[in-house]
Scaffold this motif. Structure first.
Motif, PDB file in Angstrom:
ATOM      1  N   VAL A 541      41.504  24.062  59.494  1.00  0.00           N
ATOM      2  CA  VAL A 541      41.743  22.888  58.656  1.00  0.00           C
ATOM      3  C   VAL A 541      40.749  22.955  57.493  1.00  0.00           C
ATOM      4  O   VAL A 541      39.548  23.117  57.714  1.00  0.00           O
ATOM      5  N   VAL A 542      41.268  22.851  56.283  1.00  0.00           N
ATOM      6  CA  VAL A 542      40.437  22.954  55.084  1.00  0.00           C
ATOM      7  C   VAL A 542      40.476  21.622  54.350  1.00  0.00           C
ATOM      8  O   VAL A 542      41.552  21.164  53.945  1.00  0.00           O
ATOM      9  N   LEU A 543      39.331  20.986  54.206  1.00  0.00           N
ATOM     10  CA  LEU A 543      39.199  19.772  53.410  1.00  0.00           C
ATOM     11  C   LEU A 543      38.356  20.125  52.192  1.00  0.00           C
ATOM     12  O   LEU A 543      37.187  20.502  52.320  1.00  0.00           O
ATOM     13  N   VAL A 544      38.952  20.023  51.014  1.00  0.00           N
ATOM     14  CA  VAL A 544      38.246  20.392  49.785  1.00  0.00           C
ATOM     15  C   VAL A 544      38.300  19.234  48.802  1.00  0.00           C
ATOM     16  O   VAL A 544      39.346  18.597  48.622  1.00  0.00           O
ATOM     17  N   CYS A 545      37.167  18.918  48.194  1.00  0.00           N
ATOM     18  CA  CYS A 545      37.087  17.868  47.182  1.00  0.00           C
ATOM     19  C   CYS A 545      37.053  18.492  45.787  1.00  0.00           C
ATOM     20  O   CYS A 545      36.585  19.620  45.602  1.00  0.00           O
ATOM     21  N   ARG A 546      37.507  17.731  44.823  1.00  0.00           N
ATOM     22  CA  ARG A 546      37.592  18.251  43.455  1.00  0.00           C
ATOM     23  C   ARG A 546      36.216  18.520  42.866  1.00  0.00           C
ATOM     24  O   ARG A 546      36.043  19.414  42.052  1.00  0.00           O
ATOM     25  N   ASP A 547      35.236  17.713  43.309  1.00  0.00           N
ATOM     26  CA  ASP A 547      33.871  17.919  42.839  1.00  0.00           C
ATOM     27  C   ASP A 547      32.926  17.235  43.807  1.00  0.00           C
ATOM     28  O   ASP A 547      33.351  16.522  44.733  1.00  0.00           O
ATOM     29  N   VAL A 564      34.906  21.042  54.016  1.00  0.00           N
ATOM     30  CA  VAL A 564      34.650  21.681  55.305  1.00  0.00           C
ATOM     31  C   VAL A 564      35.819  22.591  55.649  1.00  0.00           C
ATOM     32  O   VAL A 564      36.952  22.369  55.202  1.00  0.00           O
ATOM     33  N   VAL A 565      35.532  23.623  56.410  1.00  0.00           N
ATOM     34  CA  VAL A 565      36.565  24.488  56.995  1.00  0.00           C
ATOM     35  C   VAL A 565      36.272  24.532  58.489  1.00  0.00           C
ATOM     36  O   VAL A 565      35.252  25.091  58.908  1.00  0.00           O
TER      37      VAL A 565
END
Length: 858
Positions: A541-547, A564-565
């Motif tokens: 599961v990959v949670l990525v924020c724009r900044d 987080v990954v």
């Protein structure tokens, strides 16, 4: 025909002499389990329904069962004579204890009829004098039933009226679950008409005015409706104007309203009761004196008719003036109304003479969002899925509305301080301290979780699969894993469900085959399905924020974290620097693919496979698979050599030699199978992500989008960066077209023949339901050689295959559906911006379900 109305949630006491037909009446008009008979309870405790000596114990049992039903929100009918005042008093008290309406249905038949009916029943051996005594008690009670506390009393006189009566169920006045909005819930107005008109204008409502230019209605062009949380009156400069507008909107169906404590007091004042004329009531009464008498009467009747609270949108939203704890939602009693109007007061007063209120919102754990007012606060804040919308407009603060379901706050500033508060009111965003004496210590930190949220047996309410139970022992195991190994809960918005395997194939040389998957979805009415390549990696599961600013604001990130990954159990795949390096690539590629803007979000949650498998499972490969393969490759060739030499000397070892030679080939195949999952990596070199679904972003989940929609957007990520991203090969199959099904089978055969793991078959449309409920979101169809890793080198030997065909898939399928529903629930809560504990609840439940005793090879 006589018609009597029974509230859908009530305690119904049938009242009548023995022989009046209560049991027959109950069987005709109520469900089998809705009726609790005193005779039956006597039989439970004494084996004799007529054993009067057992009455006390029988009524204890009756009260216990009735209490359990009422606690569960179910209509309950008491089939007993109930002719004595003491018996009825106990029932009224039971109804009040569970905040439901007590209702009496009296069956009044002539004494002669009741006596004759009892004489015809062989199990009734008491005399006519008992029936006459019952009848006398009943006649003396009729006029006083209302005073005893029964909210409704229906008296049916005579055999004919009882036989012809129609019983209908009526919804409680607070039950507006069929009203789905969208709504604009408006906080305490307190006579500030100008600010109310400005707020409605900002919300997009078109004002309707009468010939004198007064606002008498407001209508939204998109069909939205306002909901007033009460305290429309007192303190401000134009209470009549506010009431005229609110009353007009409710009459036109453009608004709903609940009463506040100020409306409650105003009604009493207009009725001539002795009330303390203070806290702005004096202003309202003076203003109403300038209005016509018929307007004052209309105001009194409108305020009097308001219901304590409203349950809206299938129970997802509750509006009450002072808030409402979950046990009171949809209930009706004086206690519920008092809580809704005044909150949970301690009986004490503070130094300003204001009541001290218990901080109910701090302990709230309900499924419904609760919006309320009553106690002014400078800033509207979420506290455990509740929000106070009273921001002190009359005190010079703001008039506030919350758009539902968007959860967007809209405000207008007060023109001036219209009324001096009893205690200092702080400026929004700062000031002298909270004006709300319940909020001190009430707010829960953004990352704070309570151990009681997860300990013991739990039940999680899901939108797509109902209530899901979590065993206490499973929760204990999940707590150990979560607290020791998982990433911080702020990042843990989702854990993916386990995947159900396809039904076992009956083909002689295969355990799994696509035909069973296509057949299952055809039976479920899926039509098109998508066959997706099953990657040789680990679920990620990959949670990525724009900044970094988004990460800090939305997820409370610290030390520059931007996402987080993590694994299926919430553990981080990589160390901190490597995680951030991978996220930096993902973030850039999402931008180059145009997804930030297209999806309208500044954070994105992806479901993916992280390759190679050895990145996560190196120890498993080395200690289990590699050791098995090495031992077999060392021993079996030597055994074959010995057996071949023995055969050369004329010994009869042909059968044993054949089996050993086959085992040697199986061992080689086993080694080749697991080696395909391993390759060397250096930092991120050699590491790839294979996403297959966009899970959620701000305000949105996309489980209602077809899988082709997801894969098309993921292909844009692959185009942007084929080094970081790997495409997911796929094929669409029409389950009703034999040629399309055959093509799907060939595609799987080619995929697995070239060393692929297999495929996952999914309904092309995404989430699928039938009358029976949720359908599996995917069925994995694994290849013959991949299953050799799972079941061992020799699993293809015929007698092993026959044994494996008996594997029990039911528990695994049930587990997959429950975890799927919990995953959807956590995603929806995360996207809506609900409190951390609410998001964490279904996430934790998925991890707890992983402790279920299910064969891990499935």
């Amino acid at each position: 025909m006589t018609t009597i109305a029974i509230p859908e949630l009530a305690l119904v006491a049938l009242v009548g002499a023995s022989g009046s037909g209560k049991s027959t009446f109950a069987a005709q008009h109520f469900g089998r389990f809705e009726v609790i008979s005193s005779d039956f309870c006597r039989g439970l405790v004494s084996d004799d329904e007529n054993d009067q000596a057992a009455s006390k114990d029988a009524f204890d049992v009756l009260a216990y069962i009735a209490g359990k039903r009422l606690a569960a929100g179910r209509l309950t009918v008491i089939d007993a004579t109930n002719v004595s005042k003491d018996a009825r008093r106990q029932l009224v008290e039971l109804a009040k204890a569970h905040d439901v309406l007590p209702v009496a249905v009296v069956l009044d038949v002539p004494v002669a009829v009741a006596v004759e009916r009892n004489r015809e029943r062989p199990d009734r051996d008491f005399g006519a004098h008992v029936v006459r005594r019952h009848h006398d008690q009943l006649r003396r009670s009729l006029k006083g039933l209302g005073r005893e506390g029964f909210r409704k009393v229906h008296v049916l006189s005579g055999v004919d009226e009882i036989a012809s009566v129609e019983v209908i169920r009526e919804r409680l006045l607070n039950d507006r679950r069929d009203e789905h909005g969208p709504f604009d819930v408006i906080g305490d107005v307190h006579g500030c008409r100008v600010e109310l008109e400005q707020l409605l204008d900002r919300l997009g409502y078109a004002m309707v005015r009468d010939d004198e230019g007064r606002a008498v209605d407001a209508k939204h062009p998109e069909g939205r409706r306002a909901v007033f949380v009460g305290d429309l009156v007192d303190r401000g400069p134009d209470t009549p104007g506010v009431l005229r507008l609110a009353m007009g909107m409710t009459a036109a169906g453009h608004a709903l309203a609940v009463p506040g404590n100020h409306e409650h007091k105003l009604v009493r004042a207009l009725d001539g009761a002795r009330v303390q004329v203070s806290h702005g009531l004096e202003t309202t009464l003076a203003q109403l004196e300038q209005e016509p008498a018929e307007f004052r009467t209309a105001v009194r009747d409108w305020c009097y008719g308001l219901v304590s609270h409203l349950v809206l949108d299938d129970g997802r939203l509750v509006v009450a003036h002072a808030g409402l704890k979950e046990a009171y939602h949809g209930r009706a009693s004086g206690r519920v109304r008092s809580f809704a109007l005044y909150g949970d007061t301690t009986g004490e007063t503070d130094e300003f003479g204001l009541p001290v209120r218990y901080p109910w919102a701090r302990d709230y754990r309900g499924r419904a969002m609760v919006l309320y007012g009553h106690t002014p606060t400078p800033d509207p804040e979420w506290v455990n899925n509740t929000m106070c919308l009273d921001t002190g407009c009359a005190f010079g603060g703001h008039l506030t509305a919350l758009r539902y379901p968007e959860k967007k706050v809209v405000q207008v500033a007060a023109e001036q301080v219209w009324y001096a508060p009893s205690k200092p009111f702080p400026v929004a965003g700062g000031g002298t301290g909270a004006a709300d004496d319940t909020r001190a210590g009430q707010a829960r930190g953004d990352d704070d979780l309570d151990l009681t949220d997860v300990l013991g047996r739990r039940v999680v309410e899901t939108a797509h699969h109902g209530r899901i139970s979590i065993r206490g022992e499973n929760a204990a195991g999940a707590l150990e894993v979560m607290s020791r190994f998982a990433v911080h809960p702020r990042w843990l918005g989702y854990l993916p469900p386990t995947m159900a395997p396809v039904a076992t194939s009956r083909r002689p040389d295969l355990l799994e085959h696509p035909d069973e998957a296509f057949g299952a979805y055809a039976e479920a009415g899926a039509g098109d399905v998508v066959c997706e390549e099953k990657h040789m990696g680990s679920r990620a599961v990959v949670l990525v924020c724009r900044d970094a600013a988004t990460a800090a604001r939305r997820f409370g990130a610290r030390s520059g974290e931007t996402g987080v990954v993590h694994t299926r159990t919430g553990r981080s795949f990589l160390d901190g620097p490597l995680t951030e390096s991978l996220l930096a690539r993902v973030r850039t590629d999402v931008g180059e693919a145009g997804l930030w803007d297209e999806l309208g979000t500044d954070w994105l949650l992806l479901d993916a496979e992280l390759l190679p498998w050895s990145l996560k499972a190196e120890a498993l490969l080395r200690e289990q698979y590699a050791s098995v393969g090495a031992a077999a490759r060392a021993a079996l060739p030597a055994a074959v050599d010995v057996l071949e030499r023995a055969a050369g000397r004329g010994l009869d070892v042909a059968a044993l030699l054949g089996r050993t030679t086959a085992r040697r080939a199986n061992a080689e195949a086993f080694t080749a199978a697991y080696r395909r999952y391993c390759w060397d990596v250096d930092g991120l070199e050699g590491v790839q992500l294979a996403p297959f679904q966009l899970l959620a972003g701000e305000g949105s989940t996309w489980h209602d989008r077809g899988h082709r929609w997801h894969l098309d957007r993921i292909d844009r990520l692959v185009d942007a960066d084929p080094t970081t991203f790997r495409t997911t090969r796929r094929l669409v199959v029409d389950t009703a077209d034999p040629s399309s099904v055959a093509a799907g089978v060939r595609w799987w055969e080619d995929l697995t023949a070239s060393g692929g793991e297999g495929m996952v078959v999914k309904p092309a449309a995404g989430l699928l339901r039938t009358r029976a409920g949720l359908v599996q979101p995917g069925l994995k169809v694994r290849g013959r050689e991949y299953l050799r890793i799972i079941y061992g080198p020799d699993y293809t030997v015929p007698h092993h295959l026959e044994r494996l065909r008996e594997r029990n898939l039911g528990h695994k399928r049930s587990l997959a559906l429950r975890e799927y529903a919990l995953g959807l629930e956590s995603l929806e809560r995360l996207a809506r911006g609900e409190p951390l504990w609410r998001v964490h609840e279904p996430v934790f439940a998925v991890l707890a379900l992983e402790s279920e005793p299910v064969d891990p090879r499935l």
